[in-house]
Design a protein around this motif. Structure first.
Motif, PDB file in Angstrom:
ATOM      1  N   ILE A   8       0.914  -1.186   0.004  1.00 32.16           N
ATOM      2  CA  ILE A   8      -0.169   0.071  -0.067  1.00 32.16           C
ATOM      3  C   ILE A   8       1.104   1.247  -0.056  1.00 32.16           C
ATOM      4  N   ILE A   9       2.025   1.247   0.518  1.00 33.35           N
ATOM      5  CA  ILE A   9       2.781   2.379   0.494  1.00 33.35           C
ATOM      6  C   ILE A   9       3.404   2.892  -0.973  1.00 33.35           C
ATOM      7  N   TYR A  10       3.202   2.087  -1.954  1.00 30.57           N
ATOM      8  CA  TYR A  10       3.391   2.483  -3.301  1.00 30.57           C
ATOM      9  C   TYR A  10       2.226   3.020  -3.782  1.00 30.57           C
ATOM     10  N   ARG A  11       1.145   3.127  -3.149  1.00 28.62           N
ATOM     11  CA  ARG A  11      -0.268   3.398  -3.978  1.00 28.62           C
ATOM     12  C   ARG A  11      -0.531   4.948  -3.715  1.00 28.62           C
ATOM     13  N   SER A  12      -1.225   5.431  -4.599  1.00 29.92           N
ATOM     14  CA  SER A  12      -1.897   6.761  -4.402  1.00 29.92           C
ATOM     15  C   SER A  12      -3.263   6.867  -4.500  1.00 29.92           C
ATOM     16  N   PRO A  13      -4.087   7.253  -3.640  1.00 26.72           N
ATOM     17  CA  PRO A  13      -5.554   7.512  -3.828  1.00 26.72           C
ATOM     18  C   PRO A  13      -5.903   8.216  -5.113  1.00 26.72           C
ATOM     19  N   LEU A  14      -5.155   9.416  -5.081  1.00 28.00           N
ATOM     20  CA  LEU A  14      -5.452  10.587  -6.382  1.00 28.00           C
ATOM     21  C   LEU A  14      -5.138   9.794  -7.684  1.00 28.00           C
ATOM     22  N   ILE A  15      -3.924   9.151  -7.768  1.00 28.93           N
ATOM     23  CA  ILE A  15      -3.458   8.311  -8.998  1.00 28.93           C
ATOM     24  C   ILE A  15      -4.119   7.243  -9.410  1.00 28.93           C
ATOM     25  N   SER A  16      -4.701   6.681  -8.628  1.00 27.02           N
ATOM     26  CA  SER A  16      -5.539   5.270  -8.508  1.00 27.02           C
ATOM     27  C   SER A  16      -6.759   5.857  -9.162  1.00 27.02           C
ATOM     28  N   ALA A  17      -7.294   6.842  -8.496  1.00 29.32           N
ATOM     29  CA  ALA A  17      -8.638   7.276  -9.107  1.00 29.32           C
ATOM     30  C   ALA A  17      -8.453   7.844 -10.374  1.00 29.32           C
ATOM     31  N   ILE A  18      -7.389   8.669 -10.742  1.00 29.59           N
ATOM     32  CA  ILE A  18      -7.402   9.154 -12.039  1.00 29.59           C
ATOM     33  C   ILE A  18      -7.225   8.049 -13.107  1.00 29.59           C
ATOM     34  N   LYS A  19      -6.335   6.961 -12.870  1.00 31.05           N
ATOM     35  CA  LYS A  19      -6.004   6.293 -13.891  1.00 31.05           C
ATOM     36  C   LYS A  19      -7.533   5.105 -14.208  1.00 31.05           C
ATOM     37  N   GLN A  20      -7.940   4.871 -13.015  1.00 33.33           N
ATOM     38  CA  GLN A  20      -9.132   4.005 -13.097  1.00 33.33           C
ATOM     39  C   GLN A  20     -10.249   4.634 -14.064  1.00 33.33           C
ATOM     40  N   GLN A  21     -10.498   6.162 -13.831  1.00 31.82           N
ATOM     41  CA  GLN A  21     -11.427   6.887 -14.729  1.00 31.82           C
ATOM     42  C   GLN A  21     -10.991   6.810 -16.118  1.00 31.82           C
ATOM     43  N   GLN A  25     -12.882   5.491 -19.486  1.00 31.13           N
ATOM     44  CA  GLN A  25     -13.253   6.307 -20.502  1.00 31.13           C
ATOM     45  C   GLN A  25     -12.636   6.041 -21.848  1.00 31.13           C
ATOM     46  N   ASP A  26     -11.297   5.208 -21.663  1.00 30.62           N
ATOM     47  CA  ASP A  26     -10.641   4.951 -22.942  1.00 30.62           C
ATOM     48  C   ASP A  26     -10.036   3.528 -22.874  1.00 30.62           C
ATOM     49  N   LYS A  27     -10.958   2.524 -23.152  1.00 29.74           N
ATOM     50  CA  LYS A  27     -10.720   1.210 -22.873  1.00 29.74           C
ATOM     51  C   LYS A  27      -9.767   0.690 -23.996  1.00 29.74           C
ATOM     52  N   MET A  28      -9.768   1.321 -25.057  1.00 27.16           N
ATOM     53  CA  MET A  28      -8.842   0.948 -26.255  1.00 27.16           C
ATOM     54  C   MET A  28      -7.599   1.543 -26.240  1.00 27.16           C
ATOM     55  N   LEU A 399      -6.019  21.259  -1.934  1.00 33.84           N
ATOM     56  CA  LEU A 399      -6.603  21.039  -3.160  1.00 33.84           C
ATOM     57  C   LEU A 399      -6.534  19.536  -3.548  1.00 33.84           C
ATOM     58  N   VAL A 400      -5.202  18.760  -3.335  1.00 32.49           N
ATOM     59  CA  VAL A 400      -4.929  17.727  -3.636  1.00 32.49           C
ATOM     60  C   VAL A 400      -6.126  16.624  -3.184  1.00 32.49           C
ATOM     61  N   ASP A 401      -6.498  16.781  -2.033  1.00 28.56           N
ATOM     62  CA  ASP A 401      -7.312  15.736  -1.418  1.00 28.56           C
ATOM     63  C   ASP A 401      -8.795  15.909  -2.042  1.00 28.56           C
ATOM     64  N   GLU A 402      -9.167  16.986  -2.159  1.00 29.38           N
ATOM     65  CA  GLU A 402     -10.369  17.514  -3.101  1.00 29.38           C
ATOM     66  C   GLU A 402     -10.449  17.003  -4.576  1.00 29.38           C
ATOM     67  N   THR A 403      -9.352  17.181  -5.143  1.00 31.49           N
ATOM     68  CA  THR A 403      -9.203  16.713  -6.427  1.00 31.49           C
ATOM     69  C   THR A 403      -9.328  15.060  -6.674  1.00 31.49           C
ATOM     70  N   ALA A 404      -8.677  14.420  -5.650  1.00 34.62           N
ATOM     71  CA  ALA A 404      -8.765  12.990  -5.361  1.00 34.62           C
ATOM     72  C   ALA A 404     -10.081  12.512  -5.353  1.00 34.62           C
ATOM     73  N   ALA A 405     -10.884  13.294  -4.309  1.00 31.16           N
ATOM     74  CA  ALA A 405     -12.353  12.833  -4.174  1.00 31.16           C
ATOM     75  C   ALA A 405     -13.298  12.956  -5.347  1.00 31.16           C
ATOM     76  N   ALA A 406     -12.993  14.040  -5.942  1.00 30.34           N
ATOM     77  CA  ALA A 406     -13.595  14.447  -7.348  1.00 30.34           C
ATOM     78  C   ALA A 406     -13.438  13.211  -8.274  1.00 30.34           C
ATOM     79  N   TRP A 407     -12.209  13.051  -8.504  1.00 26.64           N
ATOM     80  CA  TRP A 407     -11.958  11.655  -9.424  1.00 26.64           C
ATOM     81  C   TRP A 407     -12.656  10.385  -9.079  1.00 26.64           C
ATOM     82  N   ALA A 408     -12.702  10.167  -7.888  1.00 29.75           N
ATOM     83  CA  ALA A 408     -13.146   8.729  -7.256  1.00 29.75           C
ATOM     84  C   ALA A 408     -14.412   8.160  -7.668  1.00 29.75           C
TER      85      ALA A 408
END
Length: 408
Positions: A8-21, A25-28, A399-408
């Motif tokens: 978990i120490i290598y994970r990021s809530p912000l980056i994970s949320a962005i990558k997942q979304q 949106q762009d499965k191909m 604002l980083v936490d707010e951004t992560a919540a917006a992408w989640a």
């Protein structure tokens, strides 16, 4: 694609949320535009693809599981598992020791190993000679093997074309662990030579065309060709593979140049080129392709500077830096700690192999746009830490936490 159990120490809530979304949106994976993150006067354009790849996550999972399941045993890595200082430091803190440094210099004598010791093969793979050395010591060389499947794919391609009597040309850095491993595997099947760049390819083509005296080859390419290599025989039928982290455009240019030299010298029409030039297609891994293409897409947007995050000895990261340097002031950092202040930072000049201290990297203007990406061995947590540090310079880290919540 398989998912891995990465600490978990290598994970990021912000980056994970962005990558997942972005993935949804762009499965191909056809959209290579960056992700736009707004922090008041600071805009960060985050590359579409970056960070841990399949091979890195596979290696991390195997290595950490090996440590957890073998408490009390001596555990060694042949050398750095991946080229990231944080990950390697974490393994060292858990008692893992390196047998060699990244250049192959022995740190711990082979003779000190015992059959009950555990030796982990790094993600770059290793040579057949080292595998044999471990086996002679009573250690199963591939029991704890984290070699990237895409590296093994290159080995398989070299074996395949070698079986058809083609000489293998490896585009790679001759001293890099992966290239040393690929060279070893390839030369066990067929004559093999390593070229590090287009300049060396031009010189090799001179021997293909018989424009340079054959005897000069052996000194010019010393240490880069297999035993028994005969320059008068082994350059008449070739195929090109590569170190998986090389610059895609350079590998393609090298393959095209060699193909042209072969075609011109033997006066072959297009429909007969396969007689002397193997169609290896691209042997770069998907992550290298995606990350480099994402940087190209990112550079289509107006920006003031670029920051690339990753280990200073990471080949794939240095190529992302190269791409960015063509268009923008670019700073290669290993972590957020290198961002000293809004005015100063420490960054790596990989051309001259030195860390520099620079001032004025953030332009003095009302609104700043910054491009951000990272290498395939860089944890997402470090990228988030860099974003937090940069936003913090403007008093806007919240604002980083707010951004992560917006992408989640």
């Amino acid at each position: 694609m398989k998912t891995f159990n990465v600490p978990i120490i290598y994970r990021s809530p912000l980056i994970s949320a962005i990558k997942q979304q972005r993935k949804q949106q762009d499965k191909m994976k056809k959209d290579f535009t960056p992700t736009r993150l707004e922090f008041g006067p600071l805009t960060i354009l985050l590359a579409r693809h970056f960070g841990f790849c399949y091979g890195v996550e596979n290696a991390i999972e195997i290595a950490f599981r090996t440590v957890e399941e073998n408490e009390g045993k001596r555990i060694f890595l042949l050398s750095e598992m991946i080229h990231n200082p944080q990950v390697n430091s974490d393994l060292l803190s858990r008692g893992v020791r390196f047998l060699m440094d990244t250049s192959g210099k022995q740190l711990i004598p082979w003779e000190s190993l015992q059959p009950e010791d555990i030796v982990i093969i790094p993600a770059f793979g290793t040579t057949l000679e080292i595998e044999a050395r471990l086996e002679s010591l009573g250690i199963a060389p591939l029991k704890y093997n984290t070699t990237c499947p895409f590296v093994e794919r290159v080995w398989n391609k070299a074996e395949q074309i070698g079986g058809k009597d083609y000489t293998v040309i490896v585009h790679g850095k001759p001293k890099h662990e992966e290239t040393r491993a690929t060279f070893s595997h390839s030369r066990s099947h067929t004559p093999t030579i390593v070229v590090k760049d287009m300049e060396q390819t031009h010189r090799l083509a001179a021997y293909i065309r018989e424009e340079a005296p054959a005897e000069g080859f052996y000194e010019e390419f010393k240490g880069q060709y297999s035993e028994g290599f005969d320059v008068t025989k082994h350059l008449g039928r070739v195929g090109v593979v590569n170190q998986t982290t090389m610059l895609a455009s350079e590998t393609q240019a090298i393959a095209d140049y060699v193909r042209q030299a072969i075609q011109e010298h033997y006066q072959l029409p297009d429909d007969r080129i396969a007689e002397r030039f193997a169609d290896t297609r691209d042997t770069l891994c998907y992550a290298t392709n995606d990350n480099q293409t994402a940087v190209t897409g990112m550079l289509n947007v107006e920006a003031d500077l670029a920051i690339v995050v990753g280990g200073y000895n990471s080949s794939n990261t240095s190529h992302l830096v190269e791409l960015c340097e063509e268009k923008l002031p670019t700073y290669f950092i290993s972590s957020e700690e290198k961002l000293i202040s809004p005015k100063e930072l420490l960054h790596y000049d990989f051309h001259n192999h030195e860390e520099l201290r620079s001032s004025g990297y953030l332009p003095q203007k009302e609104n700043i746009t910054l491009l951000l990406t990272s290498g395939a061995s860089c944890p997402d947590a470090i990228v988030e830490a860099v974003i937090r540090k940069l936003a913090g310079f403007f008093g806007l880290e919240h604002l980083v936490d707010e951004t992560a919540a917006a992408w989640a």
